[in-house]
Scaffold this active site. Sequence first.
Site, PDB file in Angstrom:
ATOM      1  N   TYR A 144       0.861  -1.184   0.000  1.00 27.46           N
ATOM      2  CA  TYR A 144       0.000   0.000   0.000  1.00 27.46           C
ATOM      3  C   TYR A 144       0.894   1.230   0.000  1.00 27.46           C
ATOM      4  O   TYR A 144       1.827   1.315   0.799  1.00 27.46           O
ATOM      5  CB  TYR A 144      -0.901  -0.010   1.240  1.00 27.46           C
ATOM      6  N   ASP A 239       9.210   2.990  -0.028  1.00 28.34           N
ATOM      7  CA  ASP A 239       8.133   3.579   0.759  1.00 28.34           C
ATOM      8  C   ASP A 239       8.332   3.129   2.201  1.00 28.34           C
ATOM      9  O   ASP A 239       7.930   2.041   2.596  1.00 28.34           O
ATOM     10  CB  ASP A 239       6.778   3.124   0.209  1.00 28.34           C
ATOM     11  N   LYS A 267       3.995   8.705   9.099  1.00 27.80           N
ATOM     12  CA  LYS A 267       3.731   8.073  10.400  1.00 27.80           C
ATOM     13  C   LYS A 267       4.687   8.550  11.506  1.00 27.80           C
ATOM     14  O   LYS A 267       4.516   9.644  12.004  1.00 27.80           O
ATOM     15  CB  LYS A 267       3.693   6.557  10.230  1.00 27.80           C
TER      16      LYS A 267
HETATM   17  C1  LIG Z   1       0.184   4.446   5.824  1.00 23.83           C
HETATM   18  C2  LIG Z   1       0.953   4.266   4.598  1.00 23.83           C
HETATM   19  C3  LIG Z   1       0.904   5.171   3.535  1.00 23.83           C
HETATM   20  C4  LIG Z   1      -0.077   6.316   3.506  1.00 23.83           C
HETATM   21  O1  LIG Z   1       0.138   7.217   4.517  1.00 23.83           O
HETATM   22  P1  LIG Z   1      -1.067   8.191   4.965  1.00 23.83           P
HETATM   23  O2  LIG Z   1      -0.441   9.096   5.961  1.00 23.83           O
HETATM   24  O3  LIG Z   1      -2.125   7.277   5.527  1.00 23.83           O
HETATM   25  O4  LIG Z   1      -1.557   8.888   3.754  1.00 23.83           O
HETATM   26  C5  LIG Z   1       1.750   5.004   2.473  1.00 23.83           C
HETATM   27  N1  LIG Z   1       2.625   3.986   2.439  1.00 23.83           N
HETATM   28  C6  LIG Z   1       2.710   3.072   3.434  1.00 23.83           C
HETATM   29  C7  LIG Z   1       3.715   1.986   3.363  1.00 23.83           C
HETATM   30  C8  LIG Z   1       1.857   3.183   4.537  1.00 23.83           C
HETATM   31  O5  LIG Z   1       1.912   2.256   5.493  1.00 23.83           O
END
Ligand SMILES: *Cc1c(COP(=O)(O)O)cnc(C)c1O
Length: 434
Positions: A144, A239, A267
Site C-alpha cells: 500500500y 516507501d 507516520k
Molecule cells: C500508511 C501508509 C501510507 C499512507 O500514509 P497516509 O499518511 O495514511 O496517507 C503510504 N505507504 C505506506 C507503506 C503506509 O503504510
Amino acid sequence: MKVDKSRQLFEEAKRLMPGGVSSPVRAFRAVGGQPLFIERAQGSRVVDVDGNQFVDYVCSWGPLILGHAPASIVQALKVAVERGTSYGASTELEITLAKMVAEAYPSIEMVRFVSSGTEATMSAIRLARAYTGVEKIVKFDGCYHGHGDSVLVKAGSGVLTLGAPDSPGVLNAAAQNTISIPYNDLKAAAEVFDLHRTEIAALVVEPVAGNMGVIPPKPGFLAALRKLCDENDALLIFDEVITGFRVALGGAQQLYNVKPDLTCLGKIIGGGLPVGAYGGRRDVMEMVAPIGPVYQAGTLSGNPLAMTAGIEMLRALRQPGVYEQLEARSQRLAEGLSRAAAEANVPVFMTRVGSMMTTFFTEEHVVDYCSAKTSDTGSYAEFFQSMLDNGVYLAPSQFEAAFVSLAHTEEDIDLTVDAARKAFGTIAKNESAR
Ligand SMILES: *Cc1c(COP(=O)(O)O)cnc(C)c1O
C-alpha cells in the site's frame, strides 16, 4: 464489555460520514464488530467512551512508537502552540527536522515535507516520472502506498481488507501505467524489466511489507531490486512510511543496507501529528519546485506544530538502547503469541521485523499477497474479539501489523500473551465444535 456509548456514537456518525469513519479500516468491518470510540490514551493504553481500557497495538497505525501522549512531545507542543499554529512561511524547525532526517538516512540529500504518507508517495512518483521522462511504475501486490491514483492497483491495507479491487474513479490511464507483481518474486521483477525495459520510471516497494500483514523481504530481494533499477535506468523508491524510524532509526534501508534513490516517510516522523516527507538524491530532488519544474505544494506543509512533534520524536529515538528495548519487548510478544497458539493447536504463521509483527491464521509460509490471503479471516475475527474482551486492542483486520511501542512494559506483554492464550483456546474449542 459495555459498549453502549460507542454504539450510540457510531449510529450518529454513520448518518454524517461514510461508514461513520474518517478512514475505512476504522469501521471494524473486516472483523464484523462495532468500532470503539476513543476518549483518551496514555502510554500503552487507550480508553474508550464507555470507560473500557485496552493495551493498544494499533498505536494509531504506526506513528506512536513512544506510546500515547509522551511527556516530551506533549510539553514541546504546549510551548509551540502558544507561538501560533501555522504561518505559511519558513521556520527553523524545518531545518532542524530536515537535518535529523538526513543524518538518519544518508540516501536523503534533500527532503520535502508534506502532510501525509499519501502525499509523499504521490509526489515521489510524479518526480520519478519527471526525472526519467517515462511513465510506468512497478509495484508489488498487497503493498500500500497511500490512495493516489497510480498506486491503487492491487493495493494492501483497507483496499485488501475490504476486498475492493481497483477503486472506481481511478483513471484508467493512471492504472494502466502501473504494473503490479508478487512481492518477493525476483523472477517476476526481472521479467517486467525485460518486457518494458525503457518505459519504467520507478519501482516502488515497501522494503518490509506492512499492509498485507507484515512480510519481510527475502534475503537479497531488496539488493536485487536495486540492481534491476540500476541496469534499467529506473529509480528505486522505498516507501518507508511504516518502516522509517520503526525497524531502525535509519529504516529498512539501514537494516538491509540497500540505498534507494528516493525515500517516502510518514507516520513516526510526525510524532503523532500529520507529517509526511519524500527525499533522496540531490540531482533528483532539485527537480522539485521552486528550483525545478515538478510542482508540489501544501498549505500546512512543514507546519510548526507537526515539525515540533517530529523533532521531539526523533530526539527520543536517537537515545541509545531504544531499538534494543523495542526488539526485546517485541521478541517477548512474538514468542509468547507463538507459544500460546501452539499450546492450543491453532496453526499460525508469525512474522516480525523489529517492533512490527503479524499473526497470520494459516499453515502456509506467508511470503506474498497470495500466501497472506490463505489466512482464515473468520478465525482472526474471533481472535480479535476475544482479545478485545480481555483488554487488548489489535488492528481490526488480519492484514495489518501489530506495533509495539517503547511504552509497552513487560507486564503489558505478559497480559497480552495471557489474553492470547484464552483467545486461541476459544478458537480451538469453536473449531472442534464445528
Ligand atoms: C500508511 C501508509 C501510507 C499512507 O500514509 P497516509 O499518511 O495514511 O496517507 C503510504 N505507504 C505506506 C507503506 C503506509 O503504510
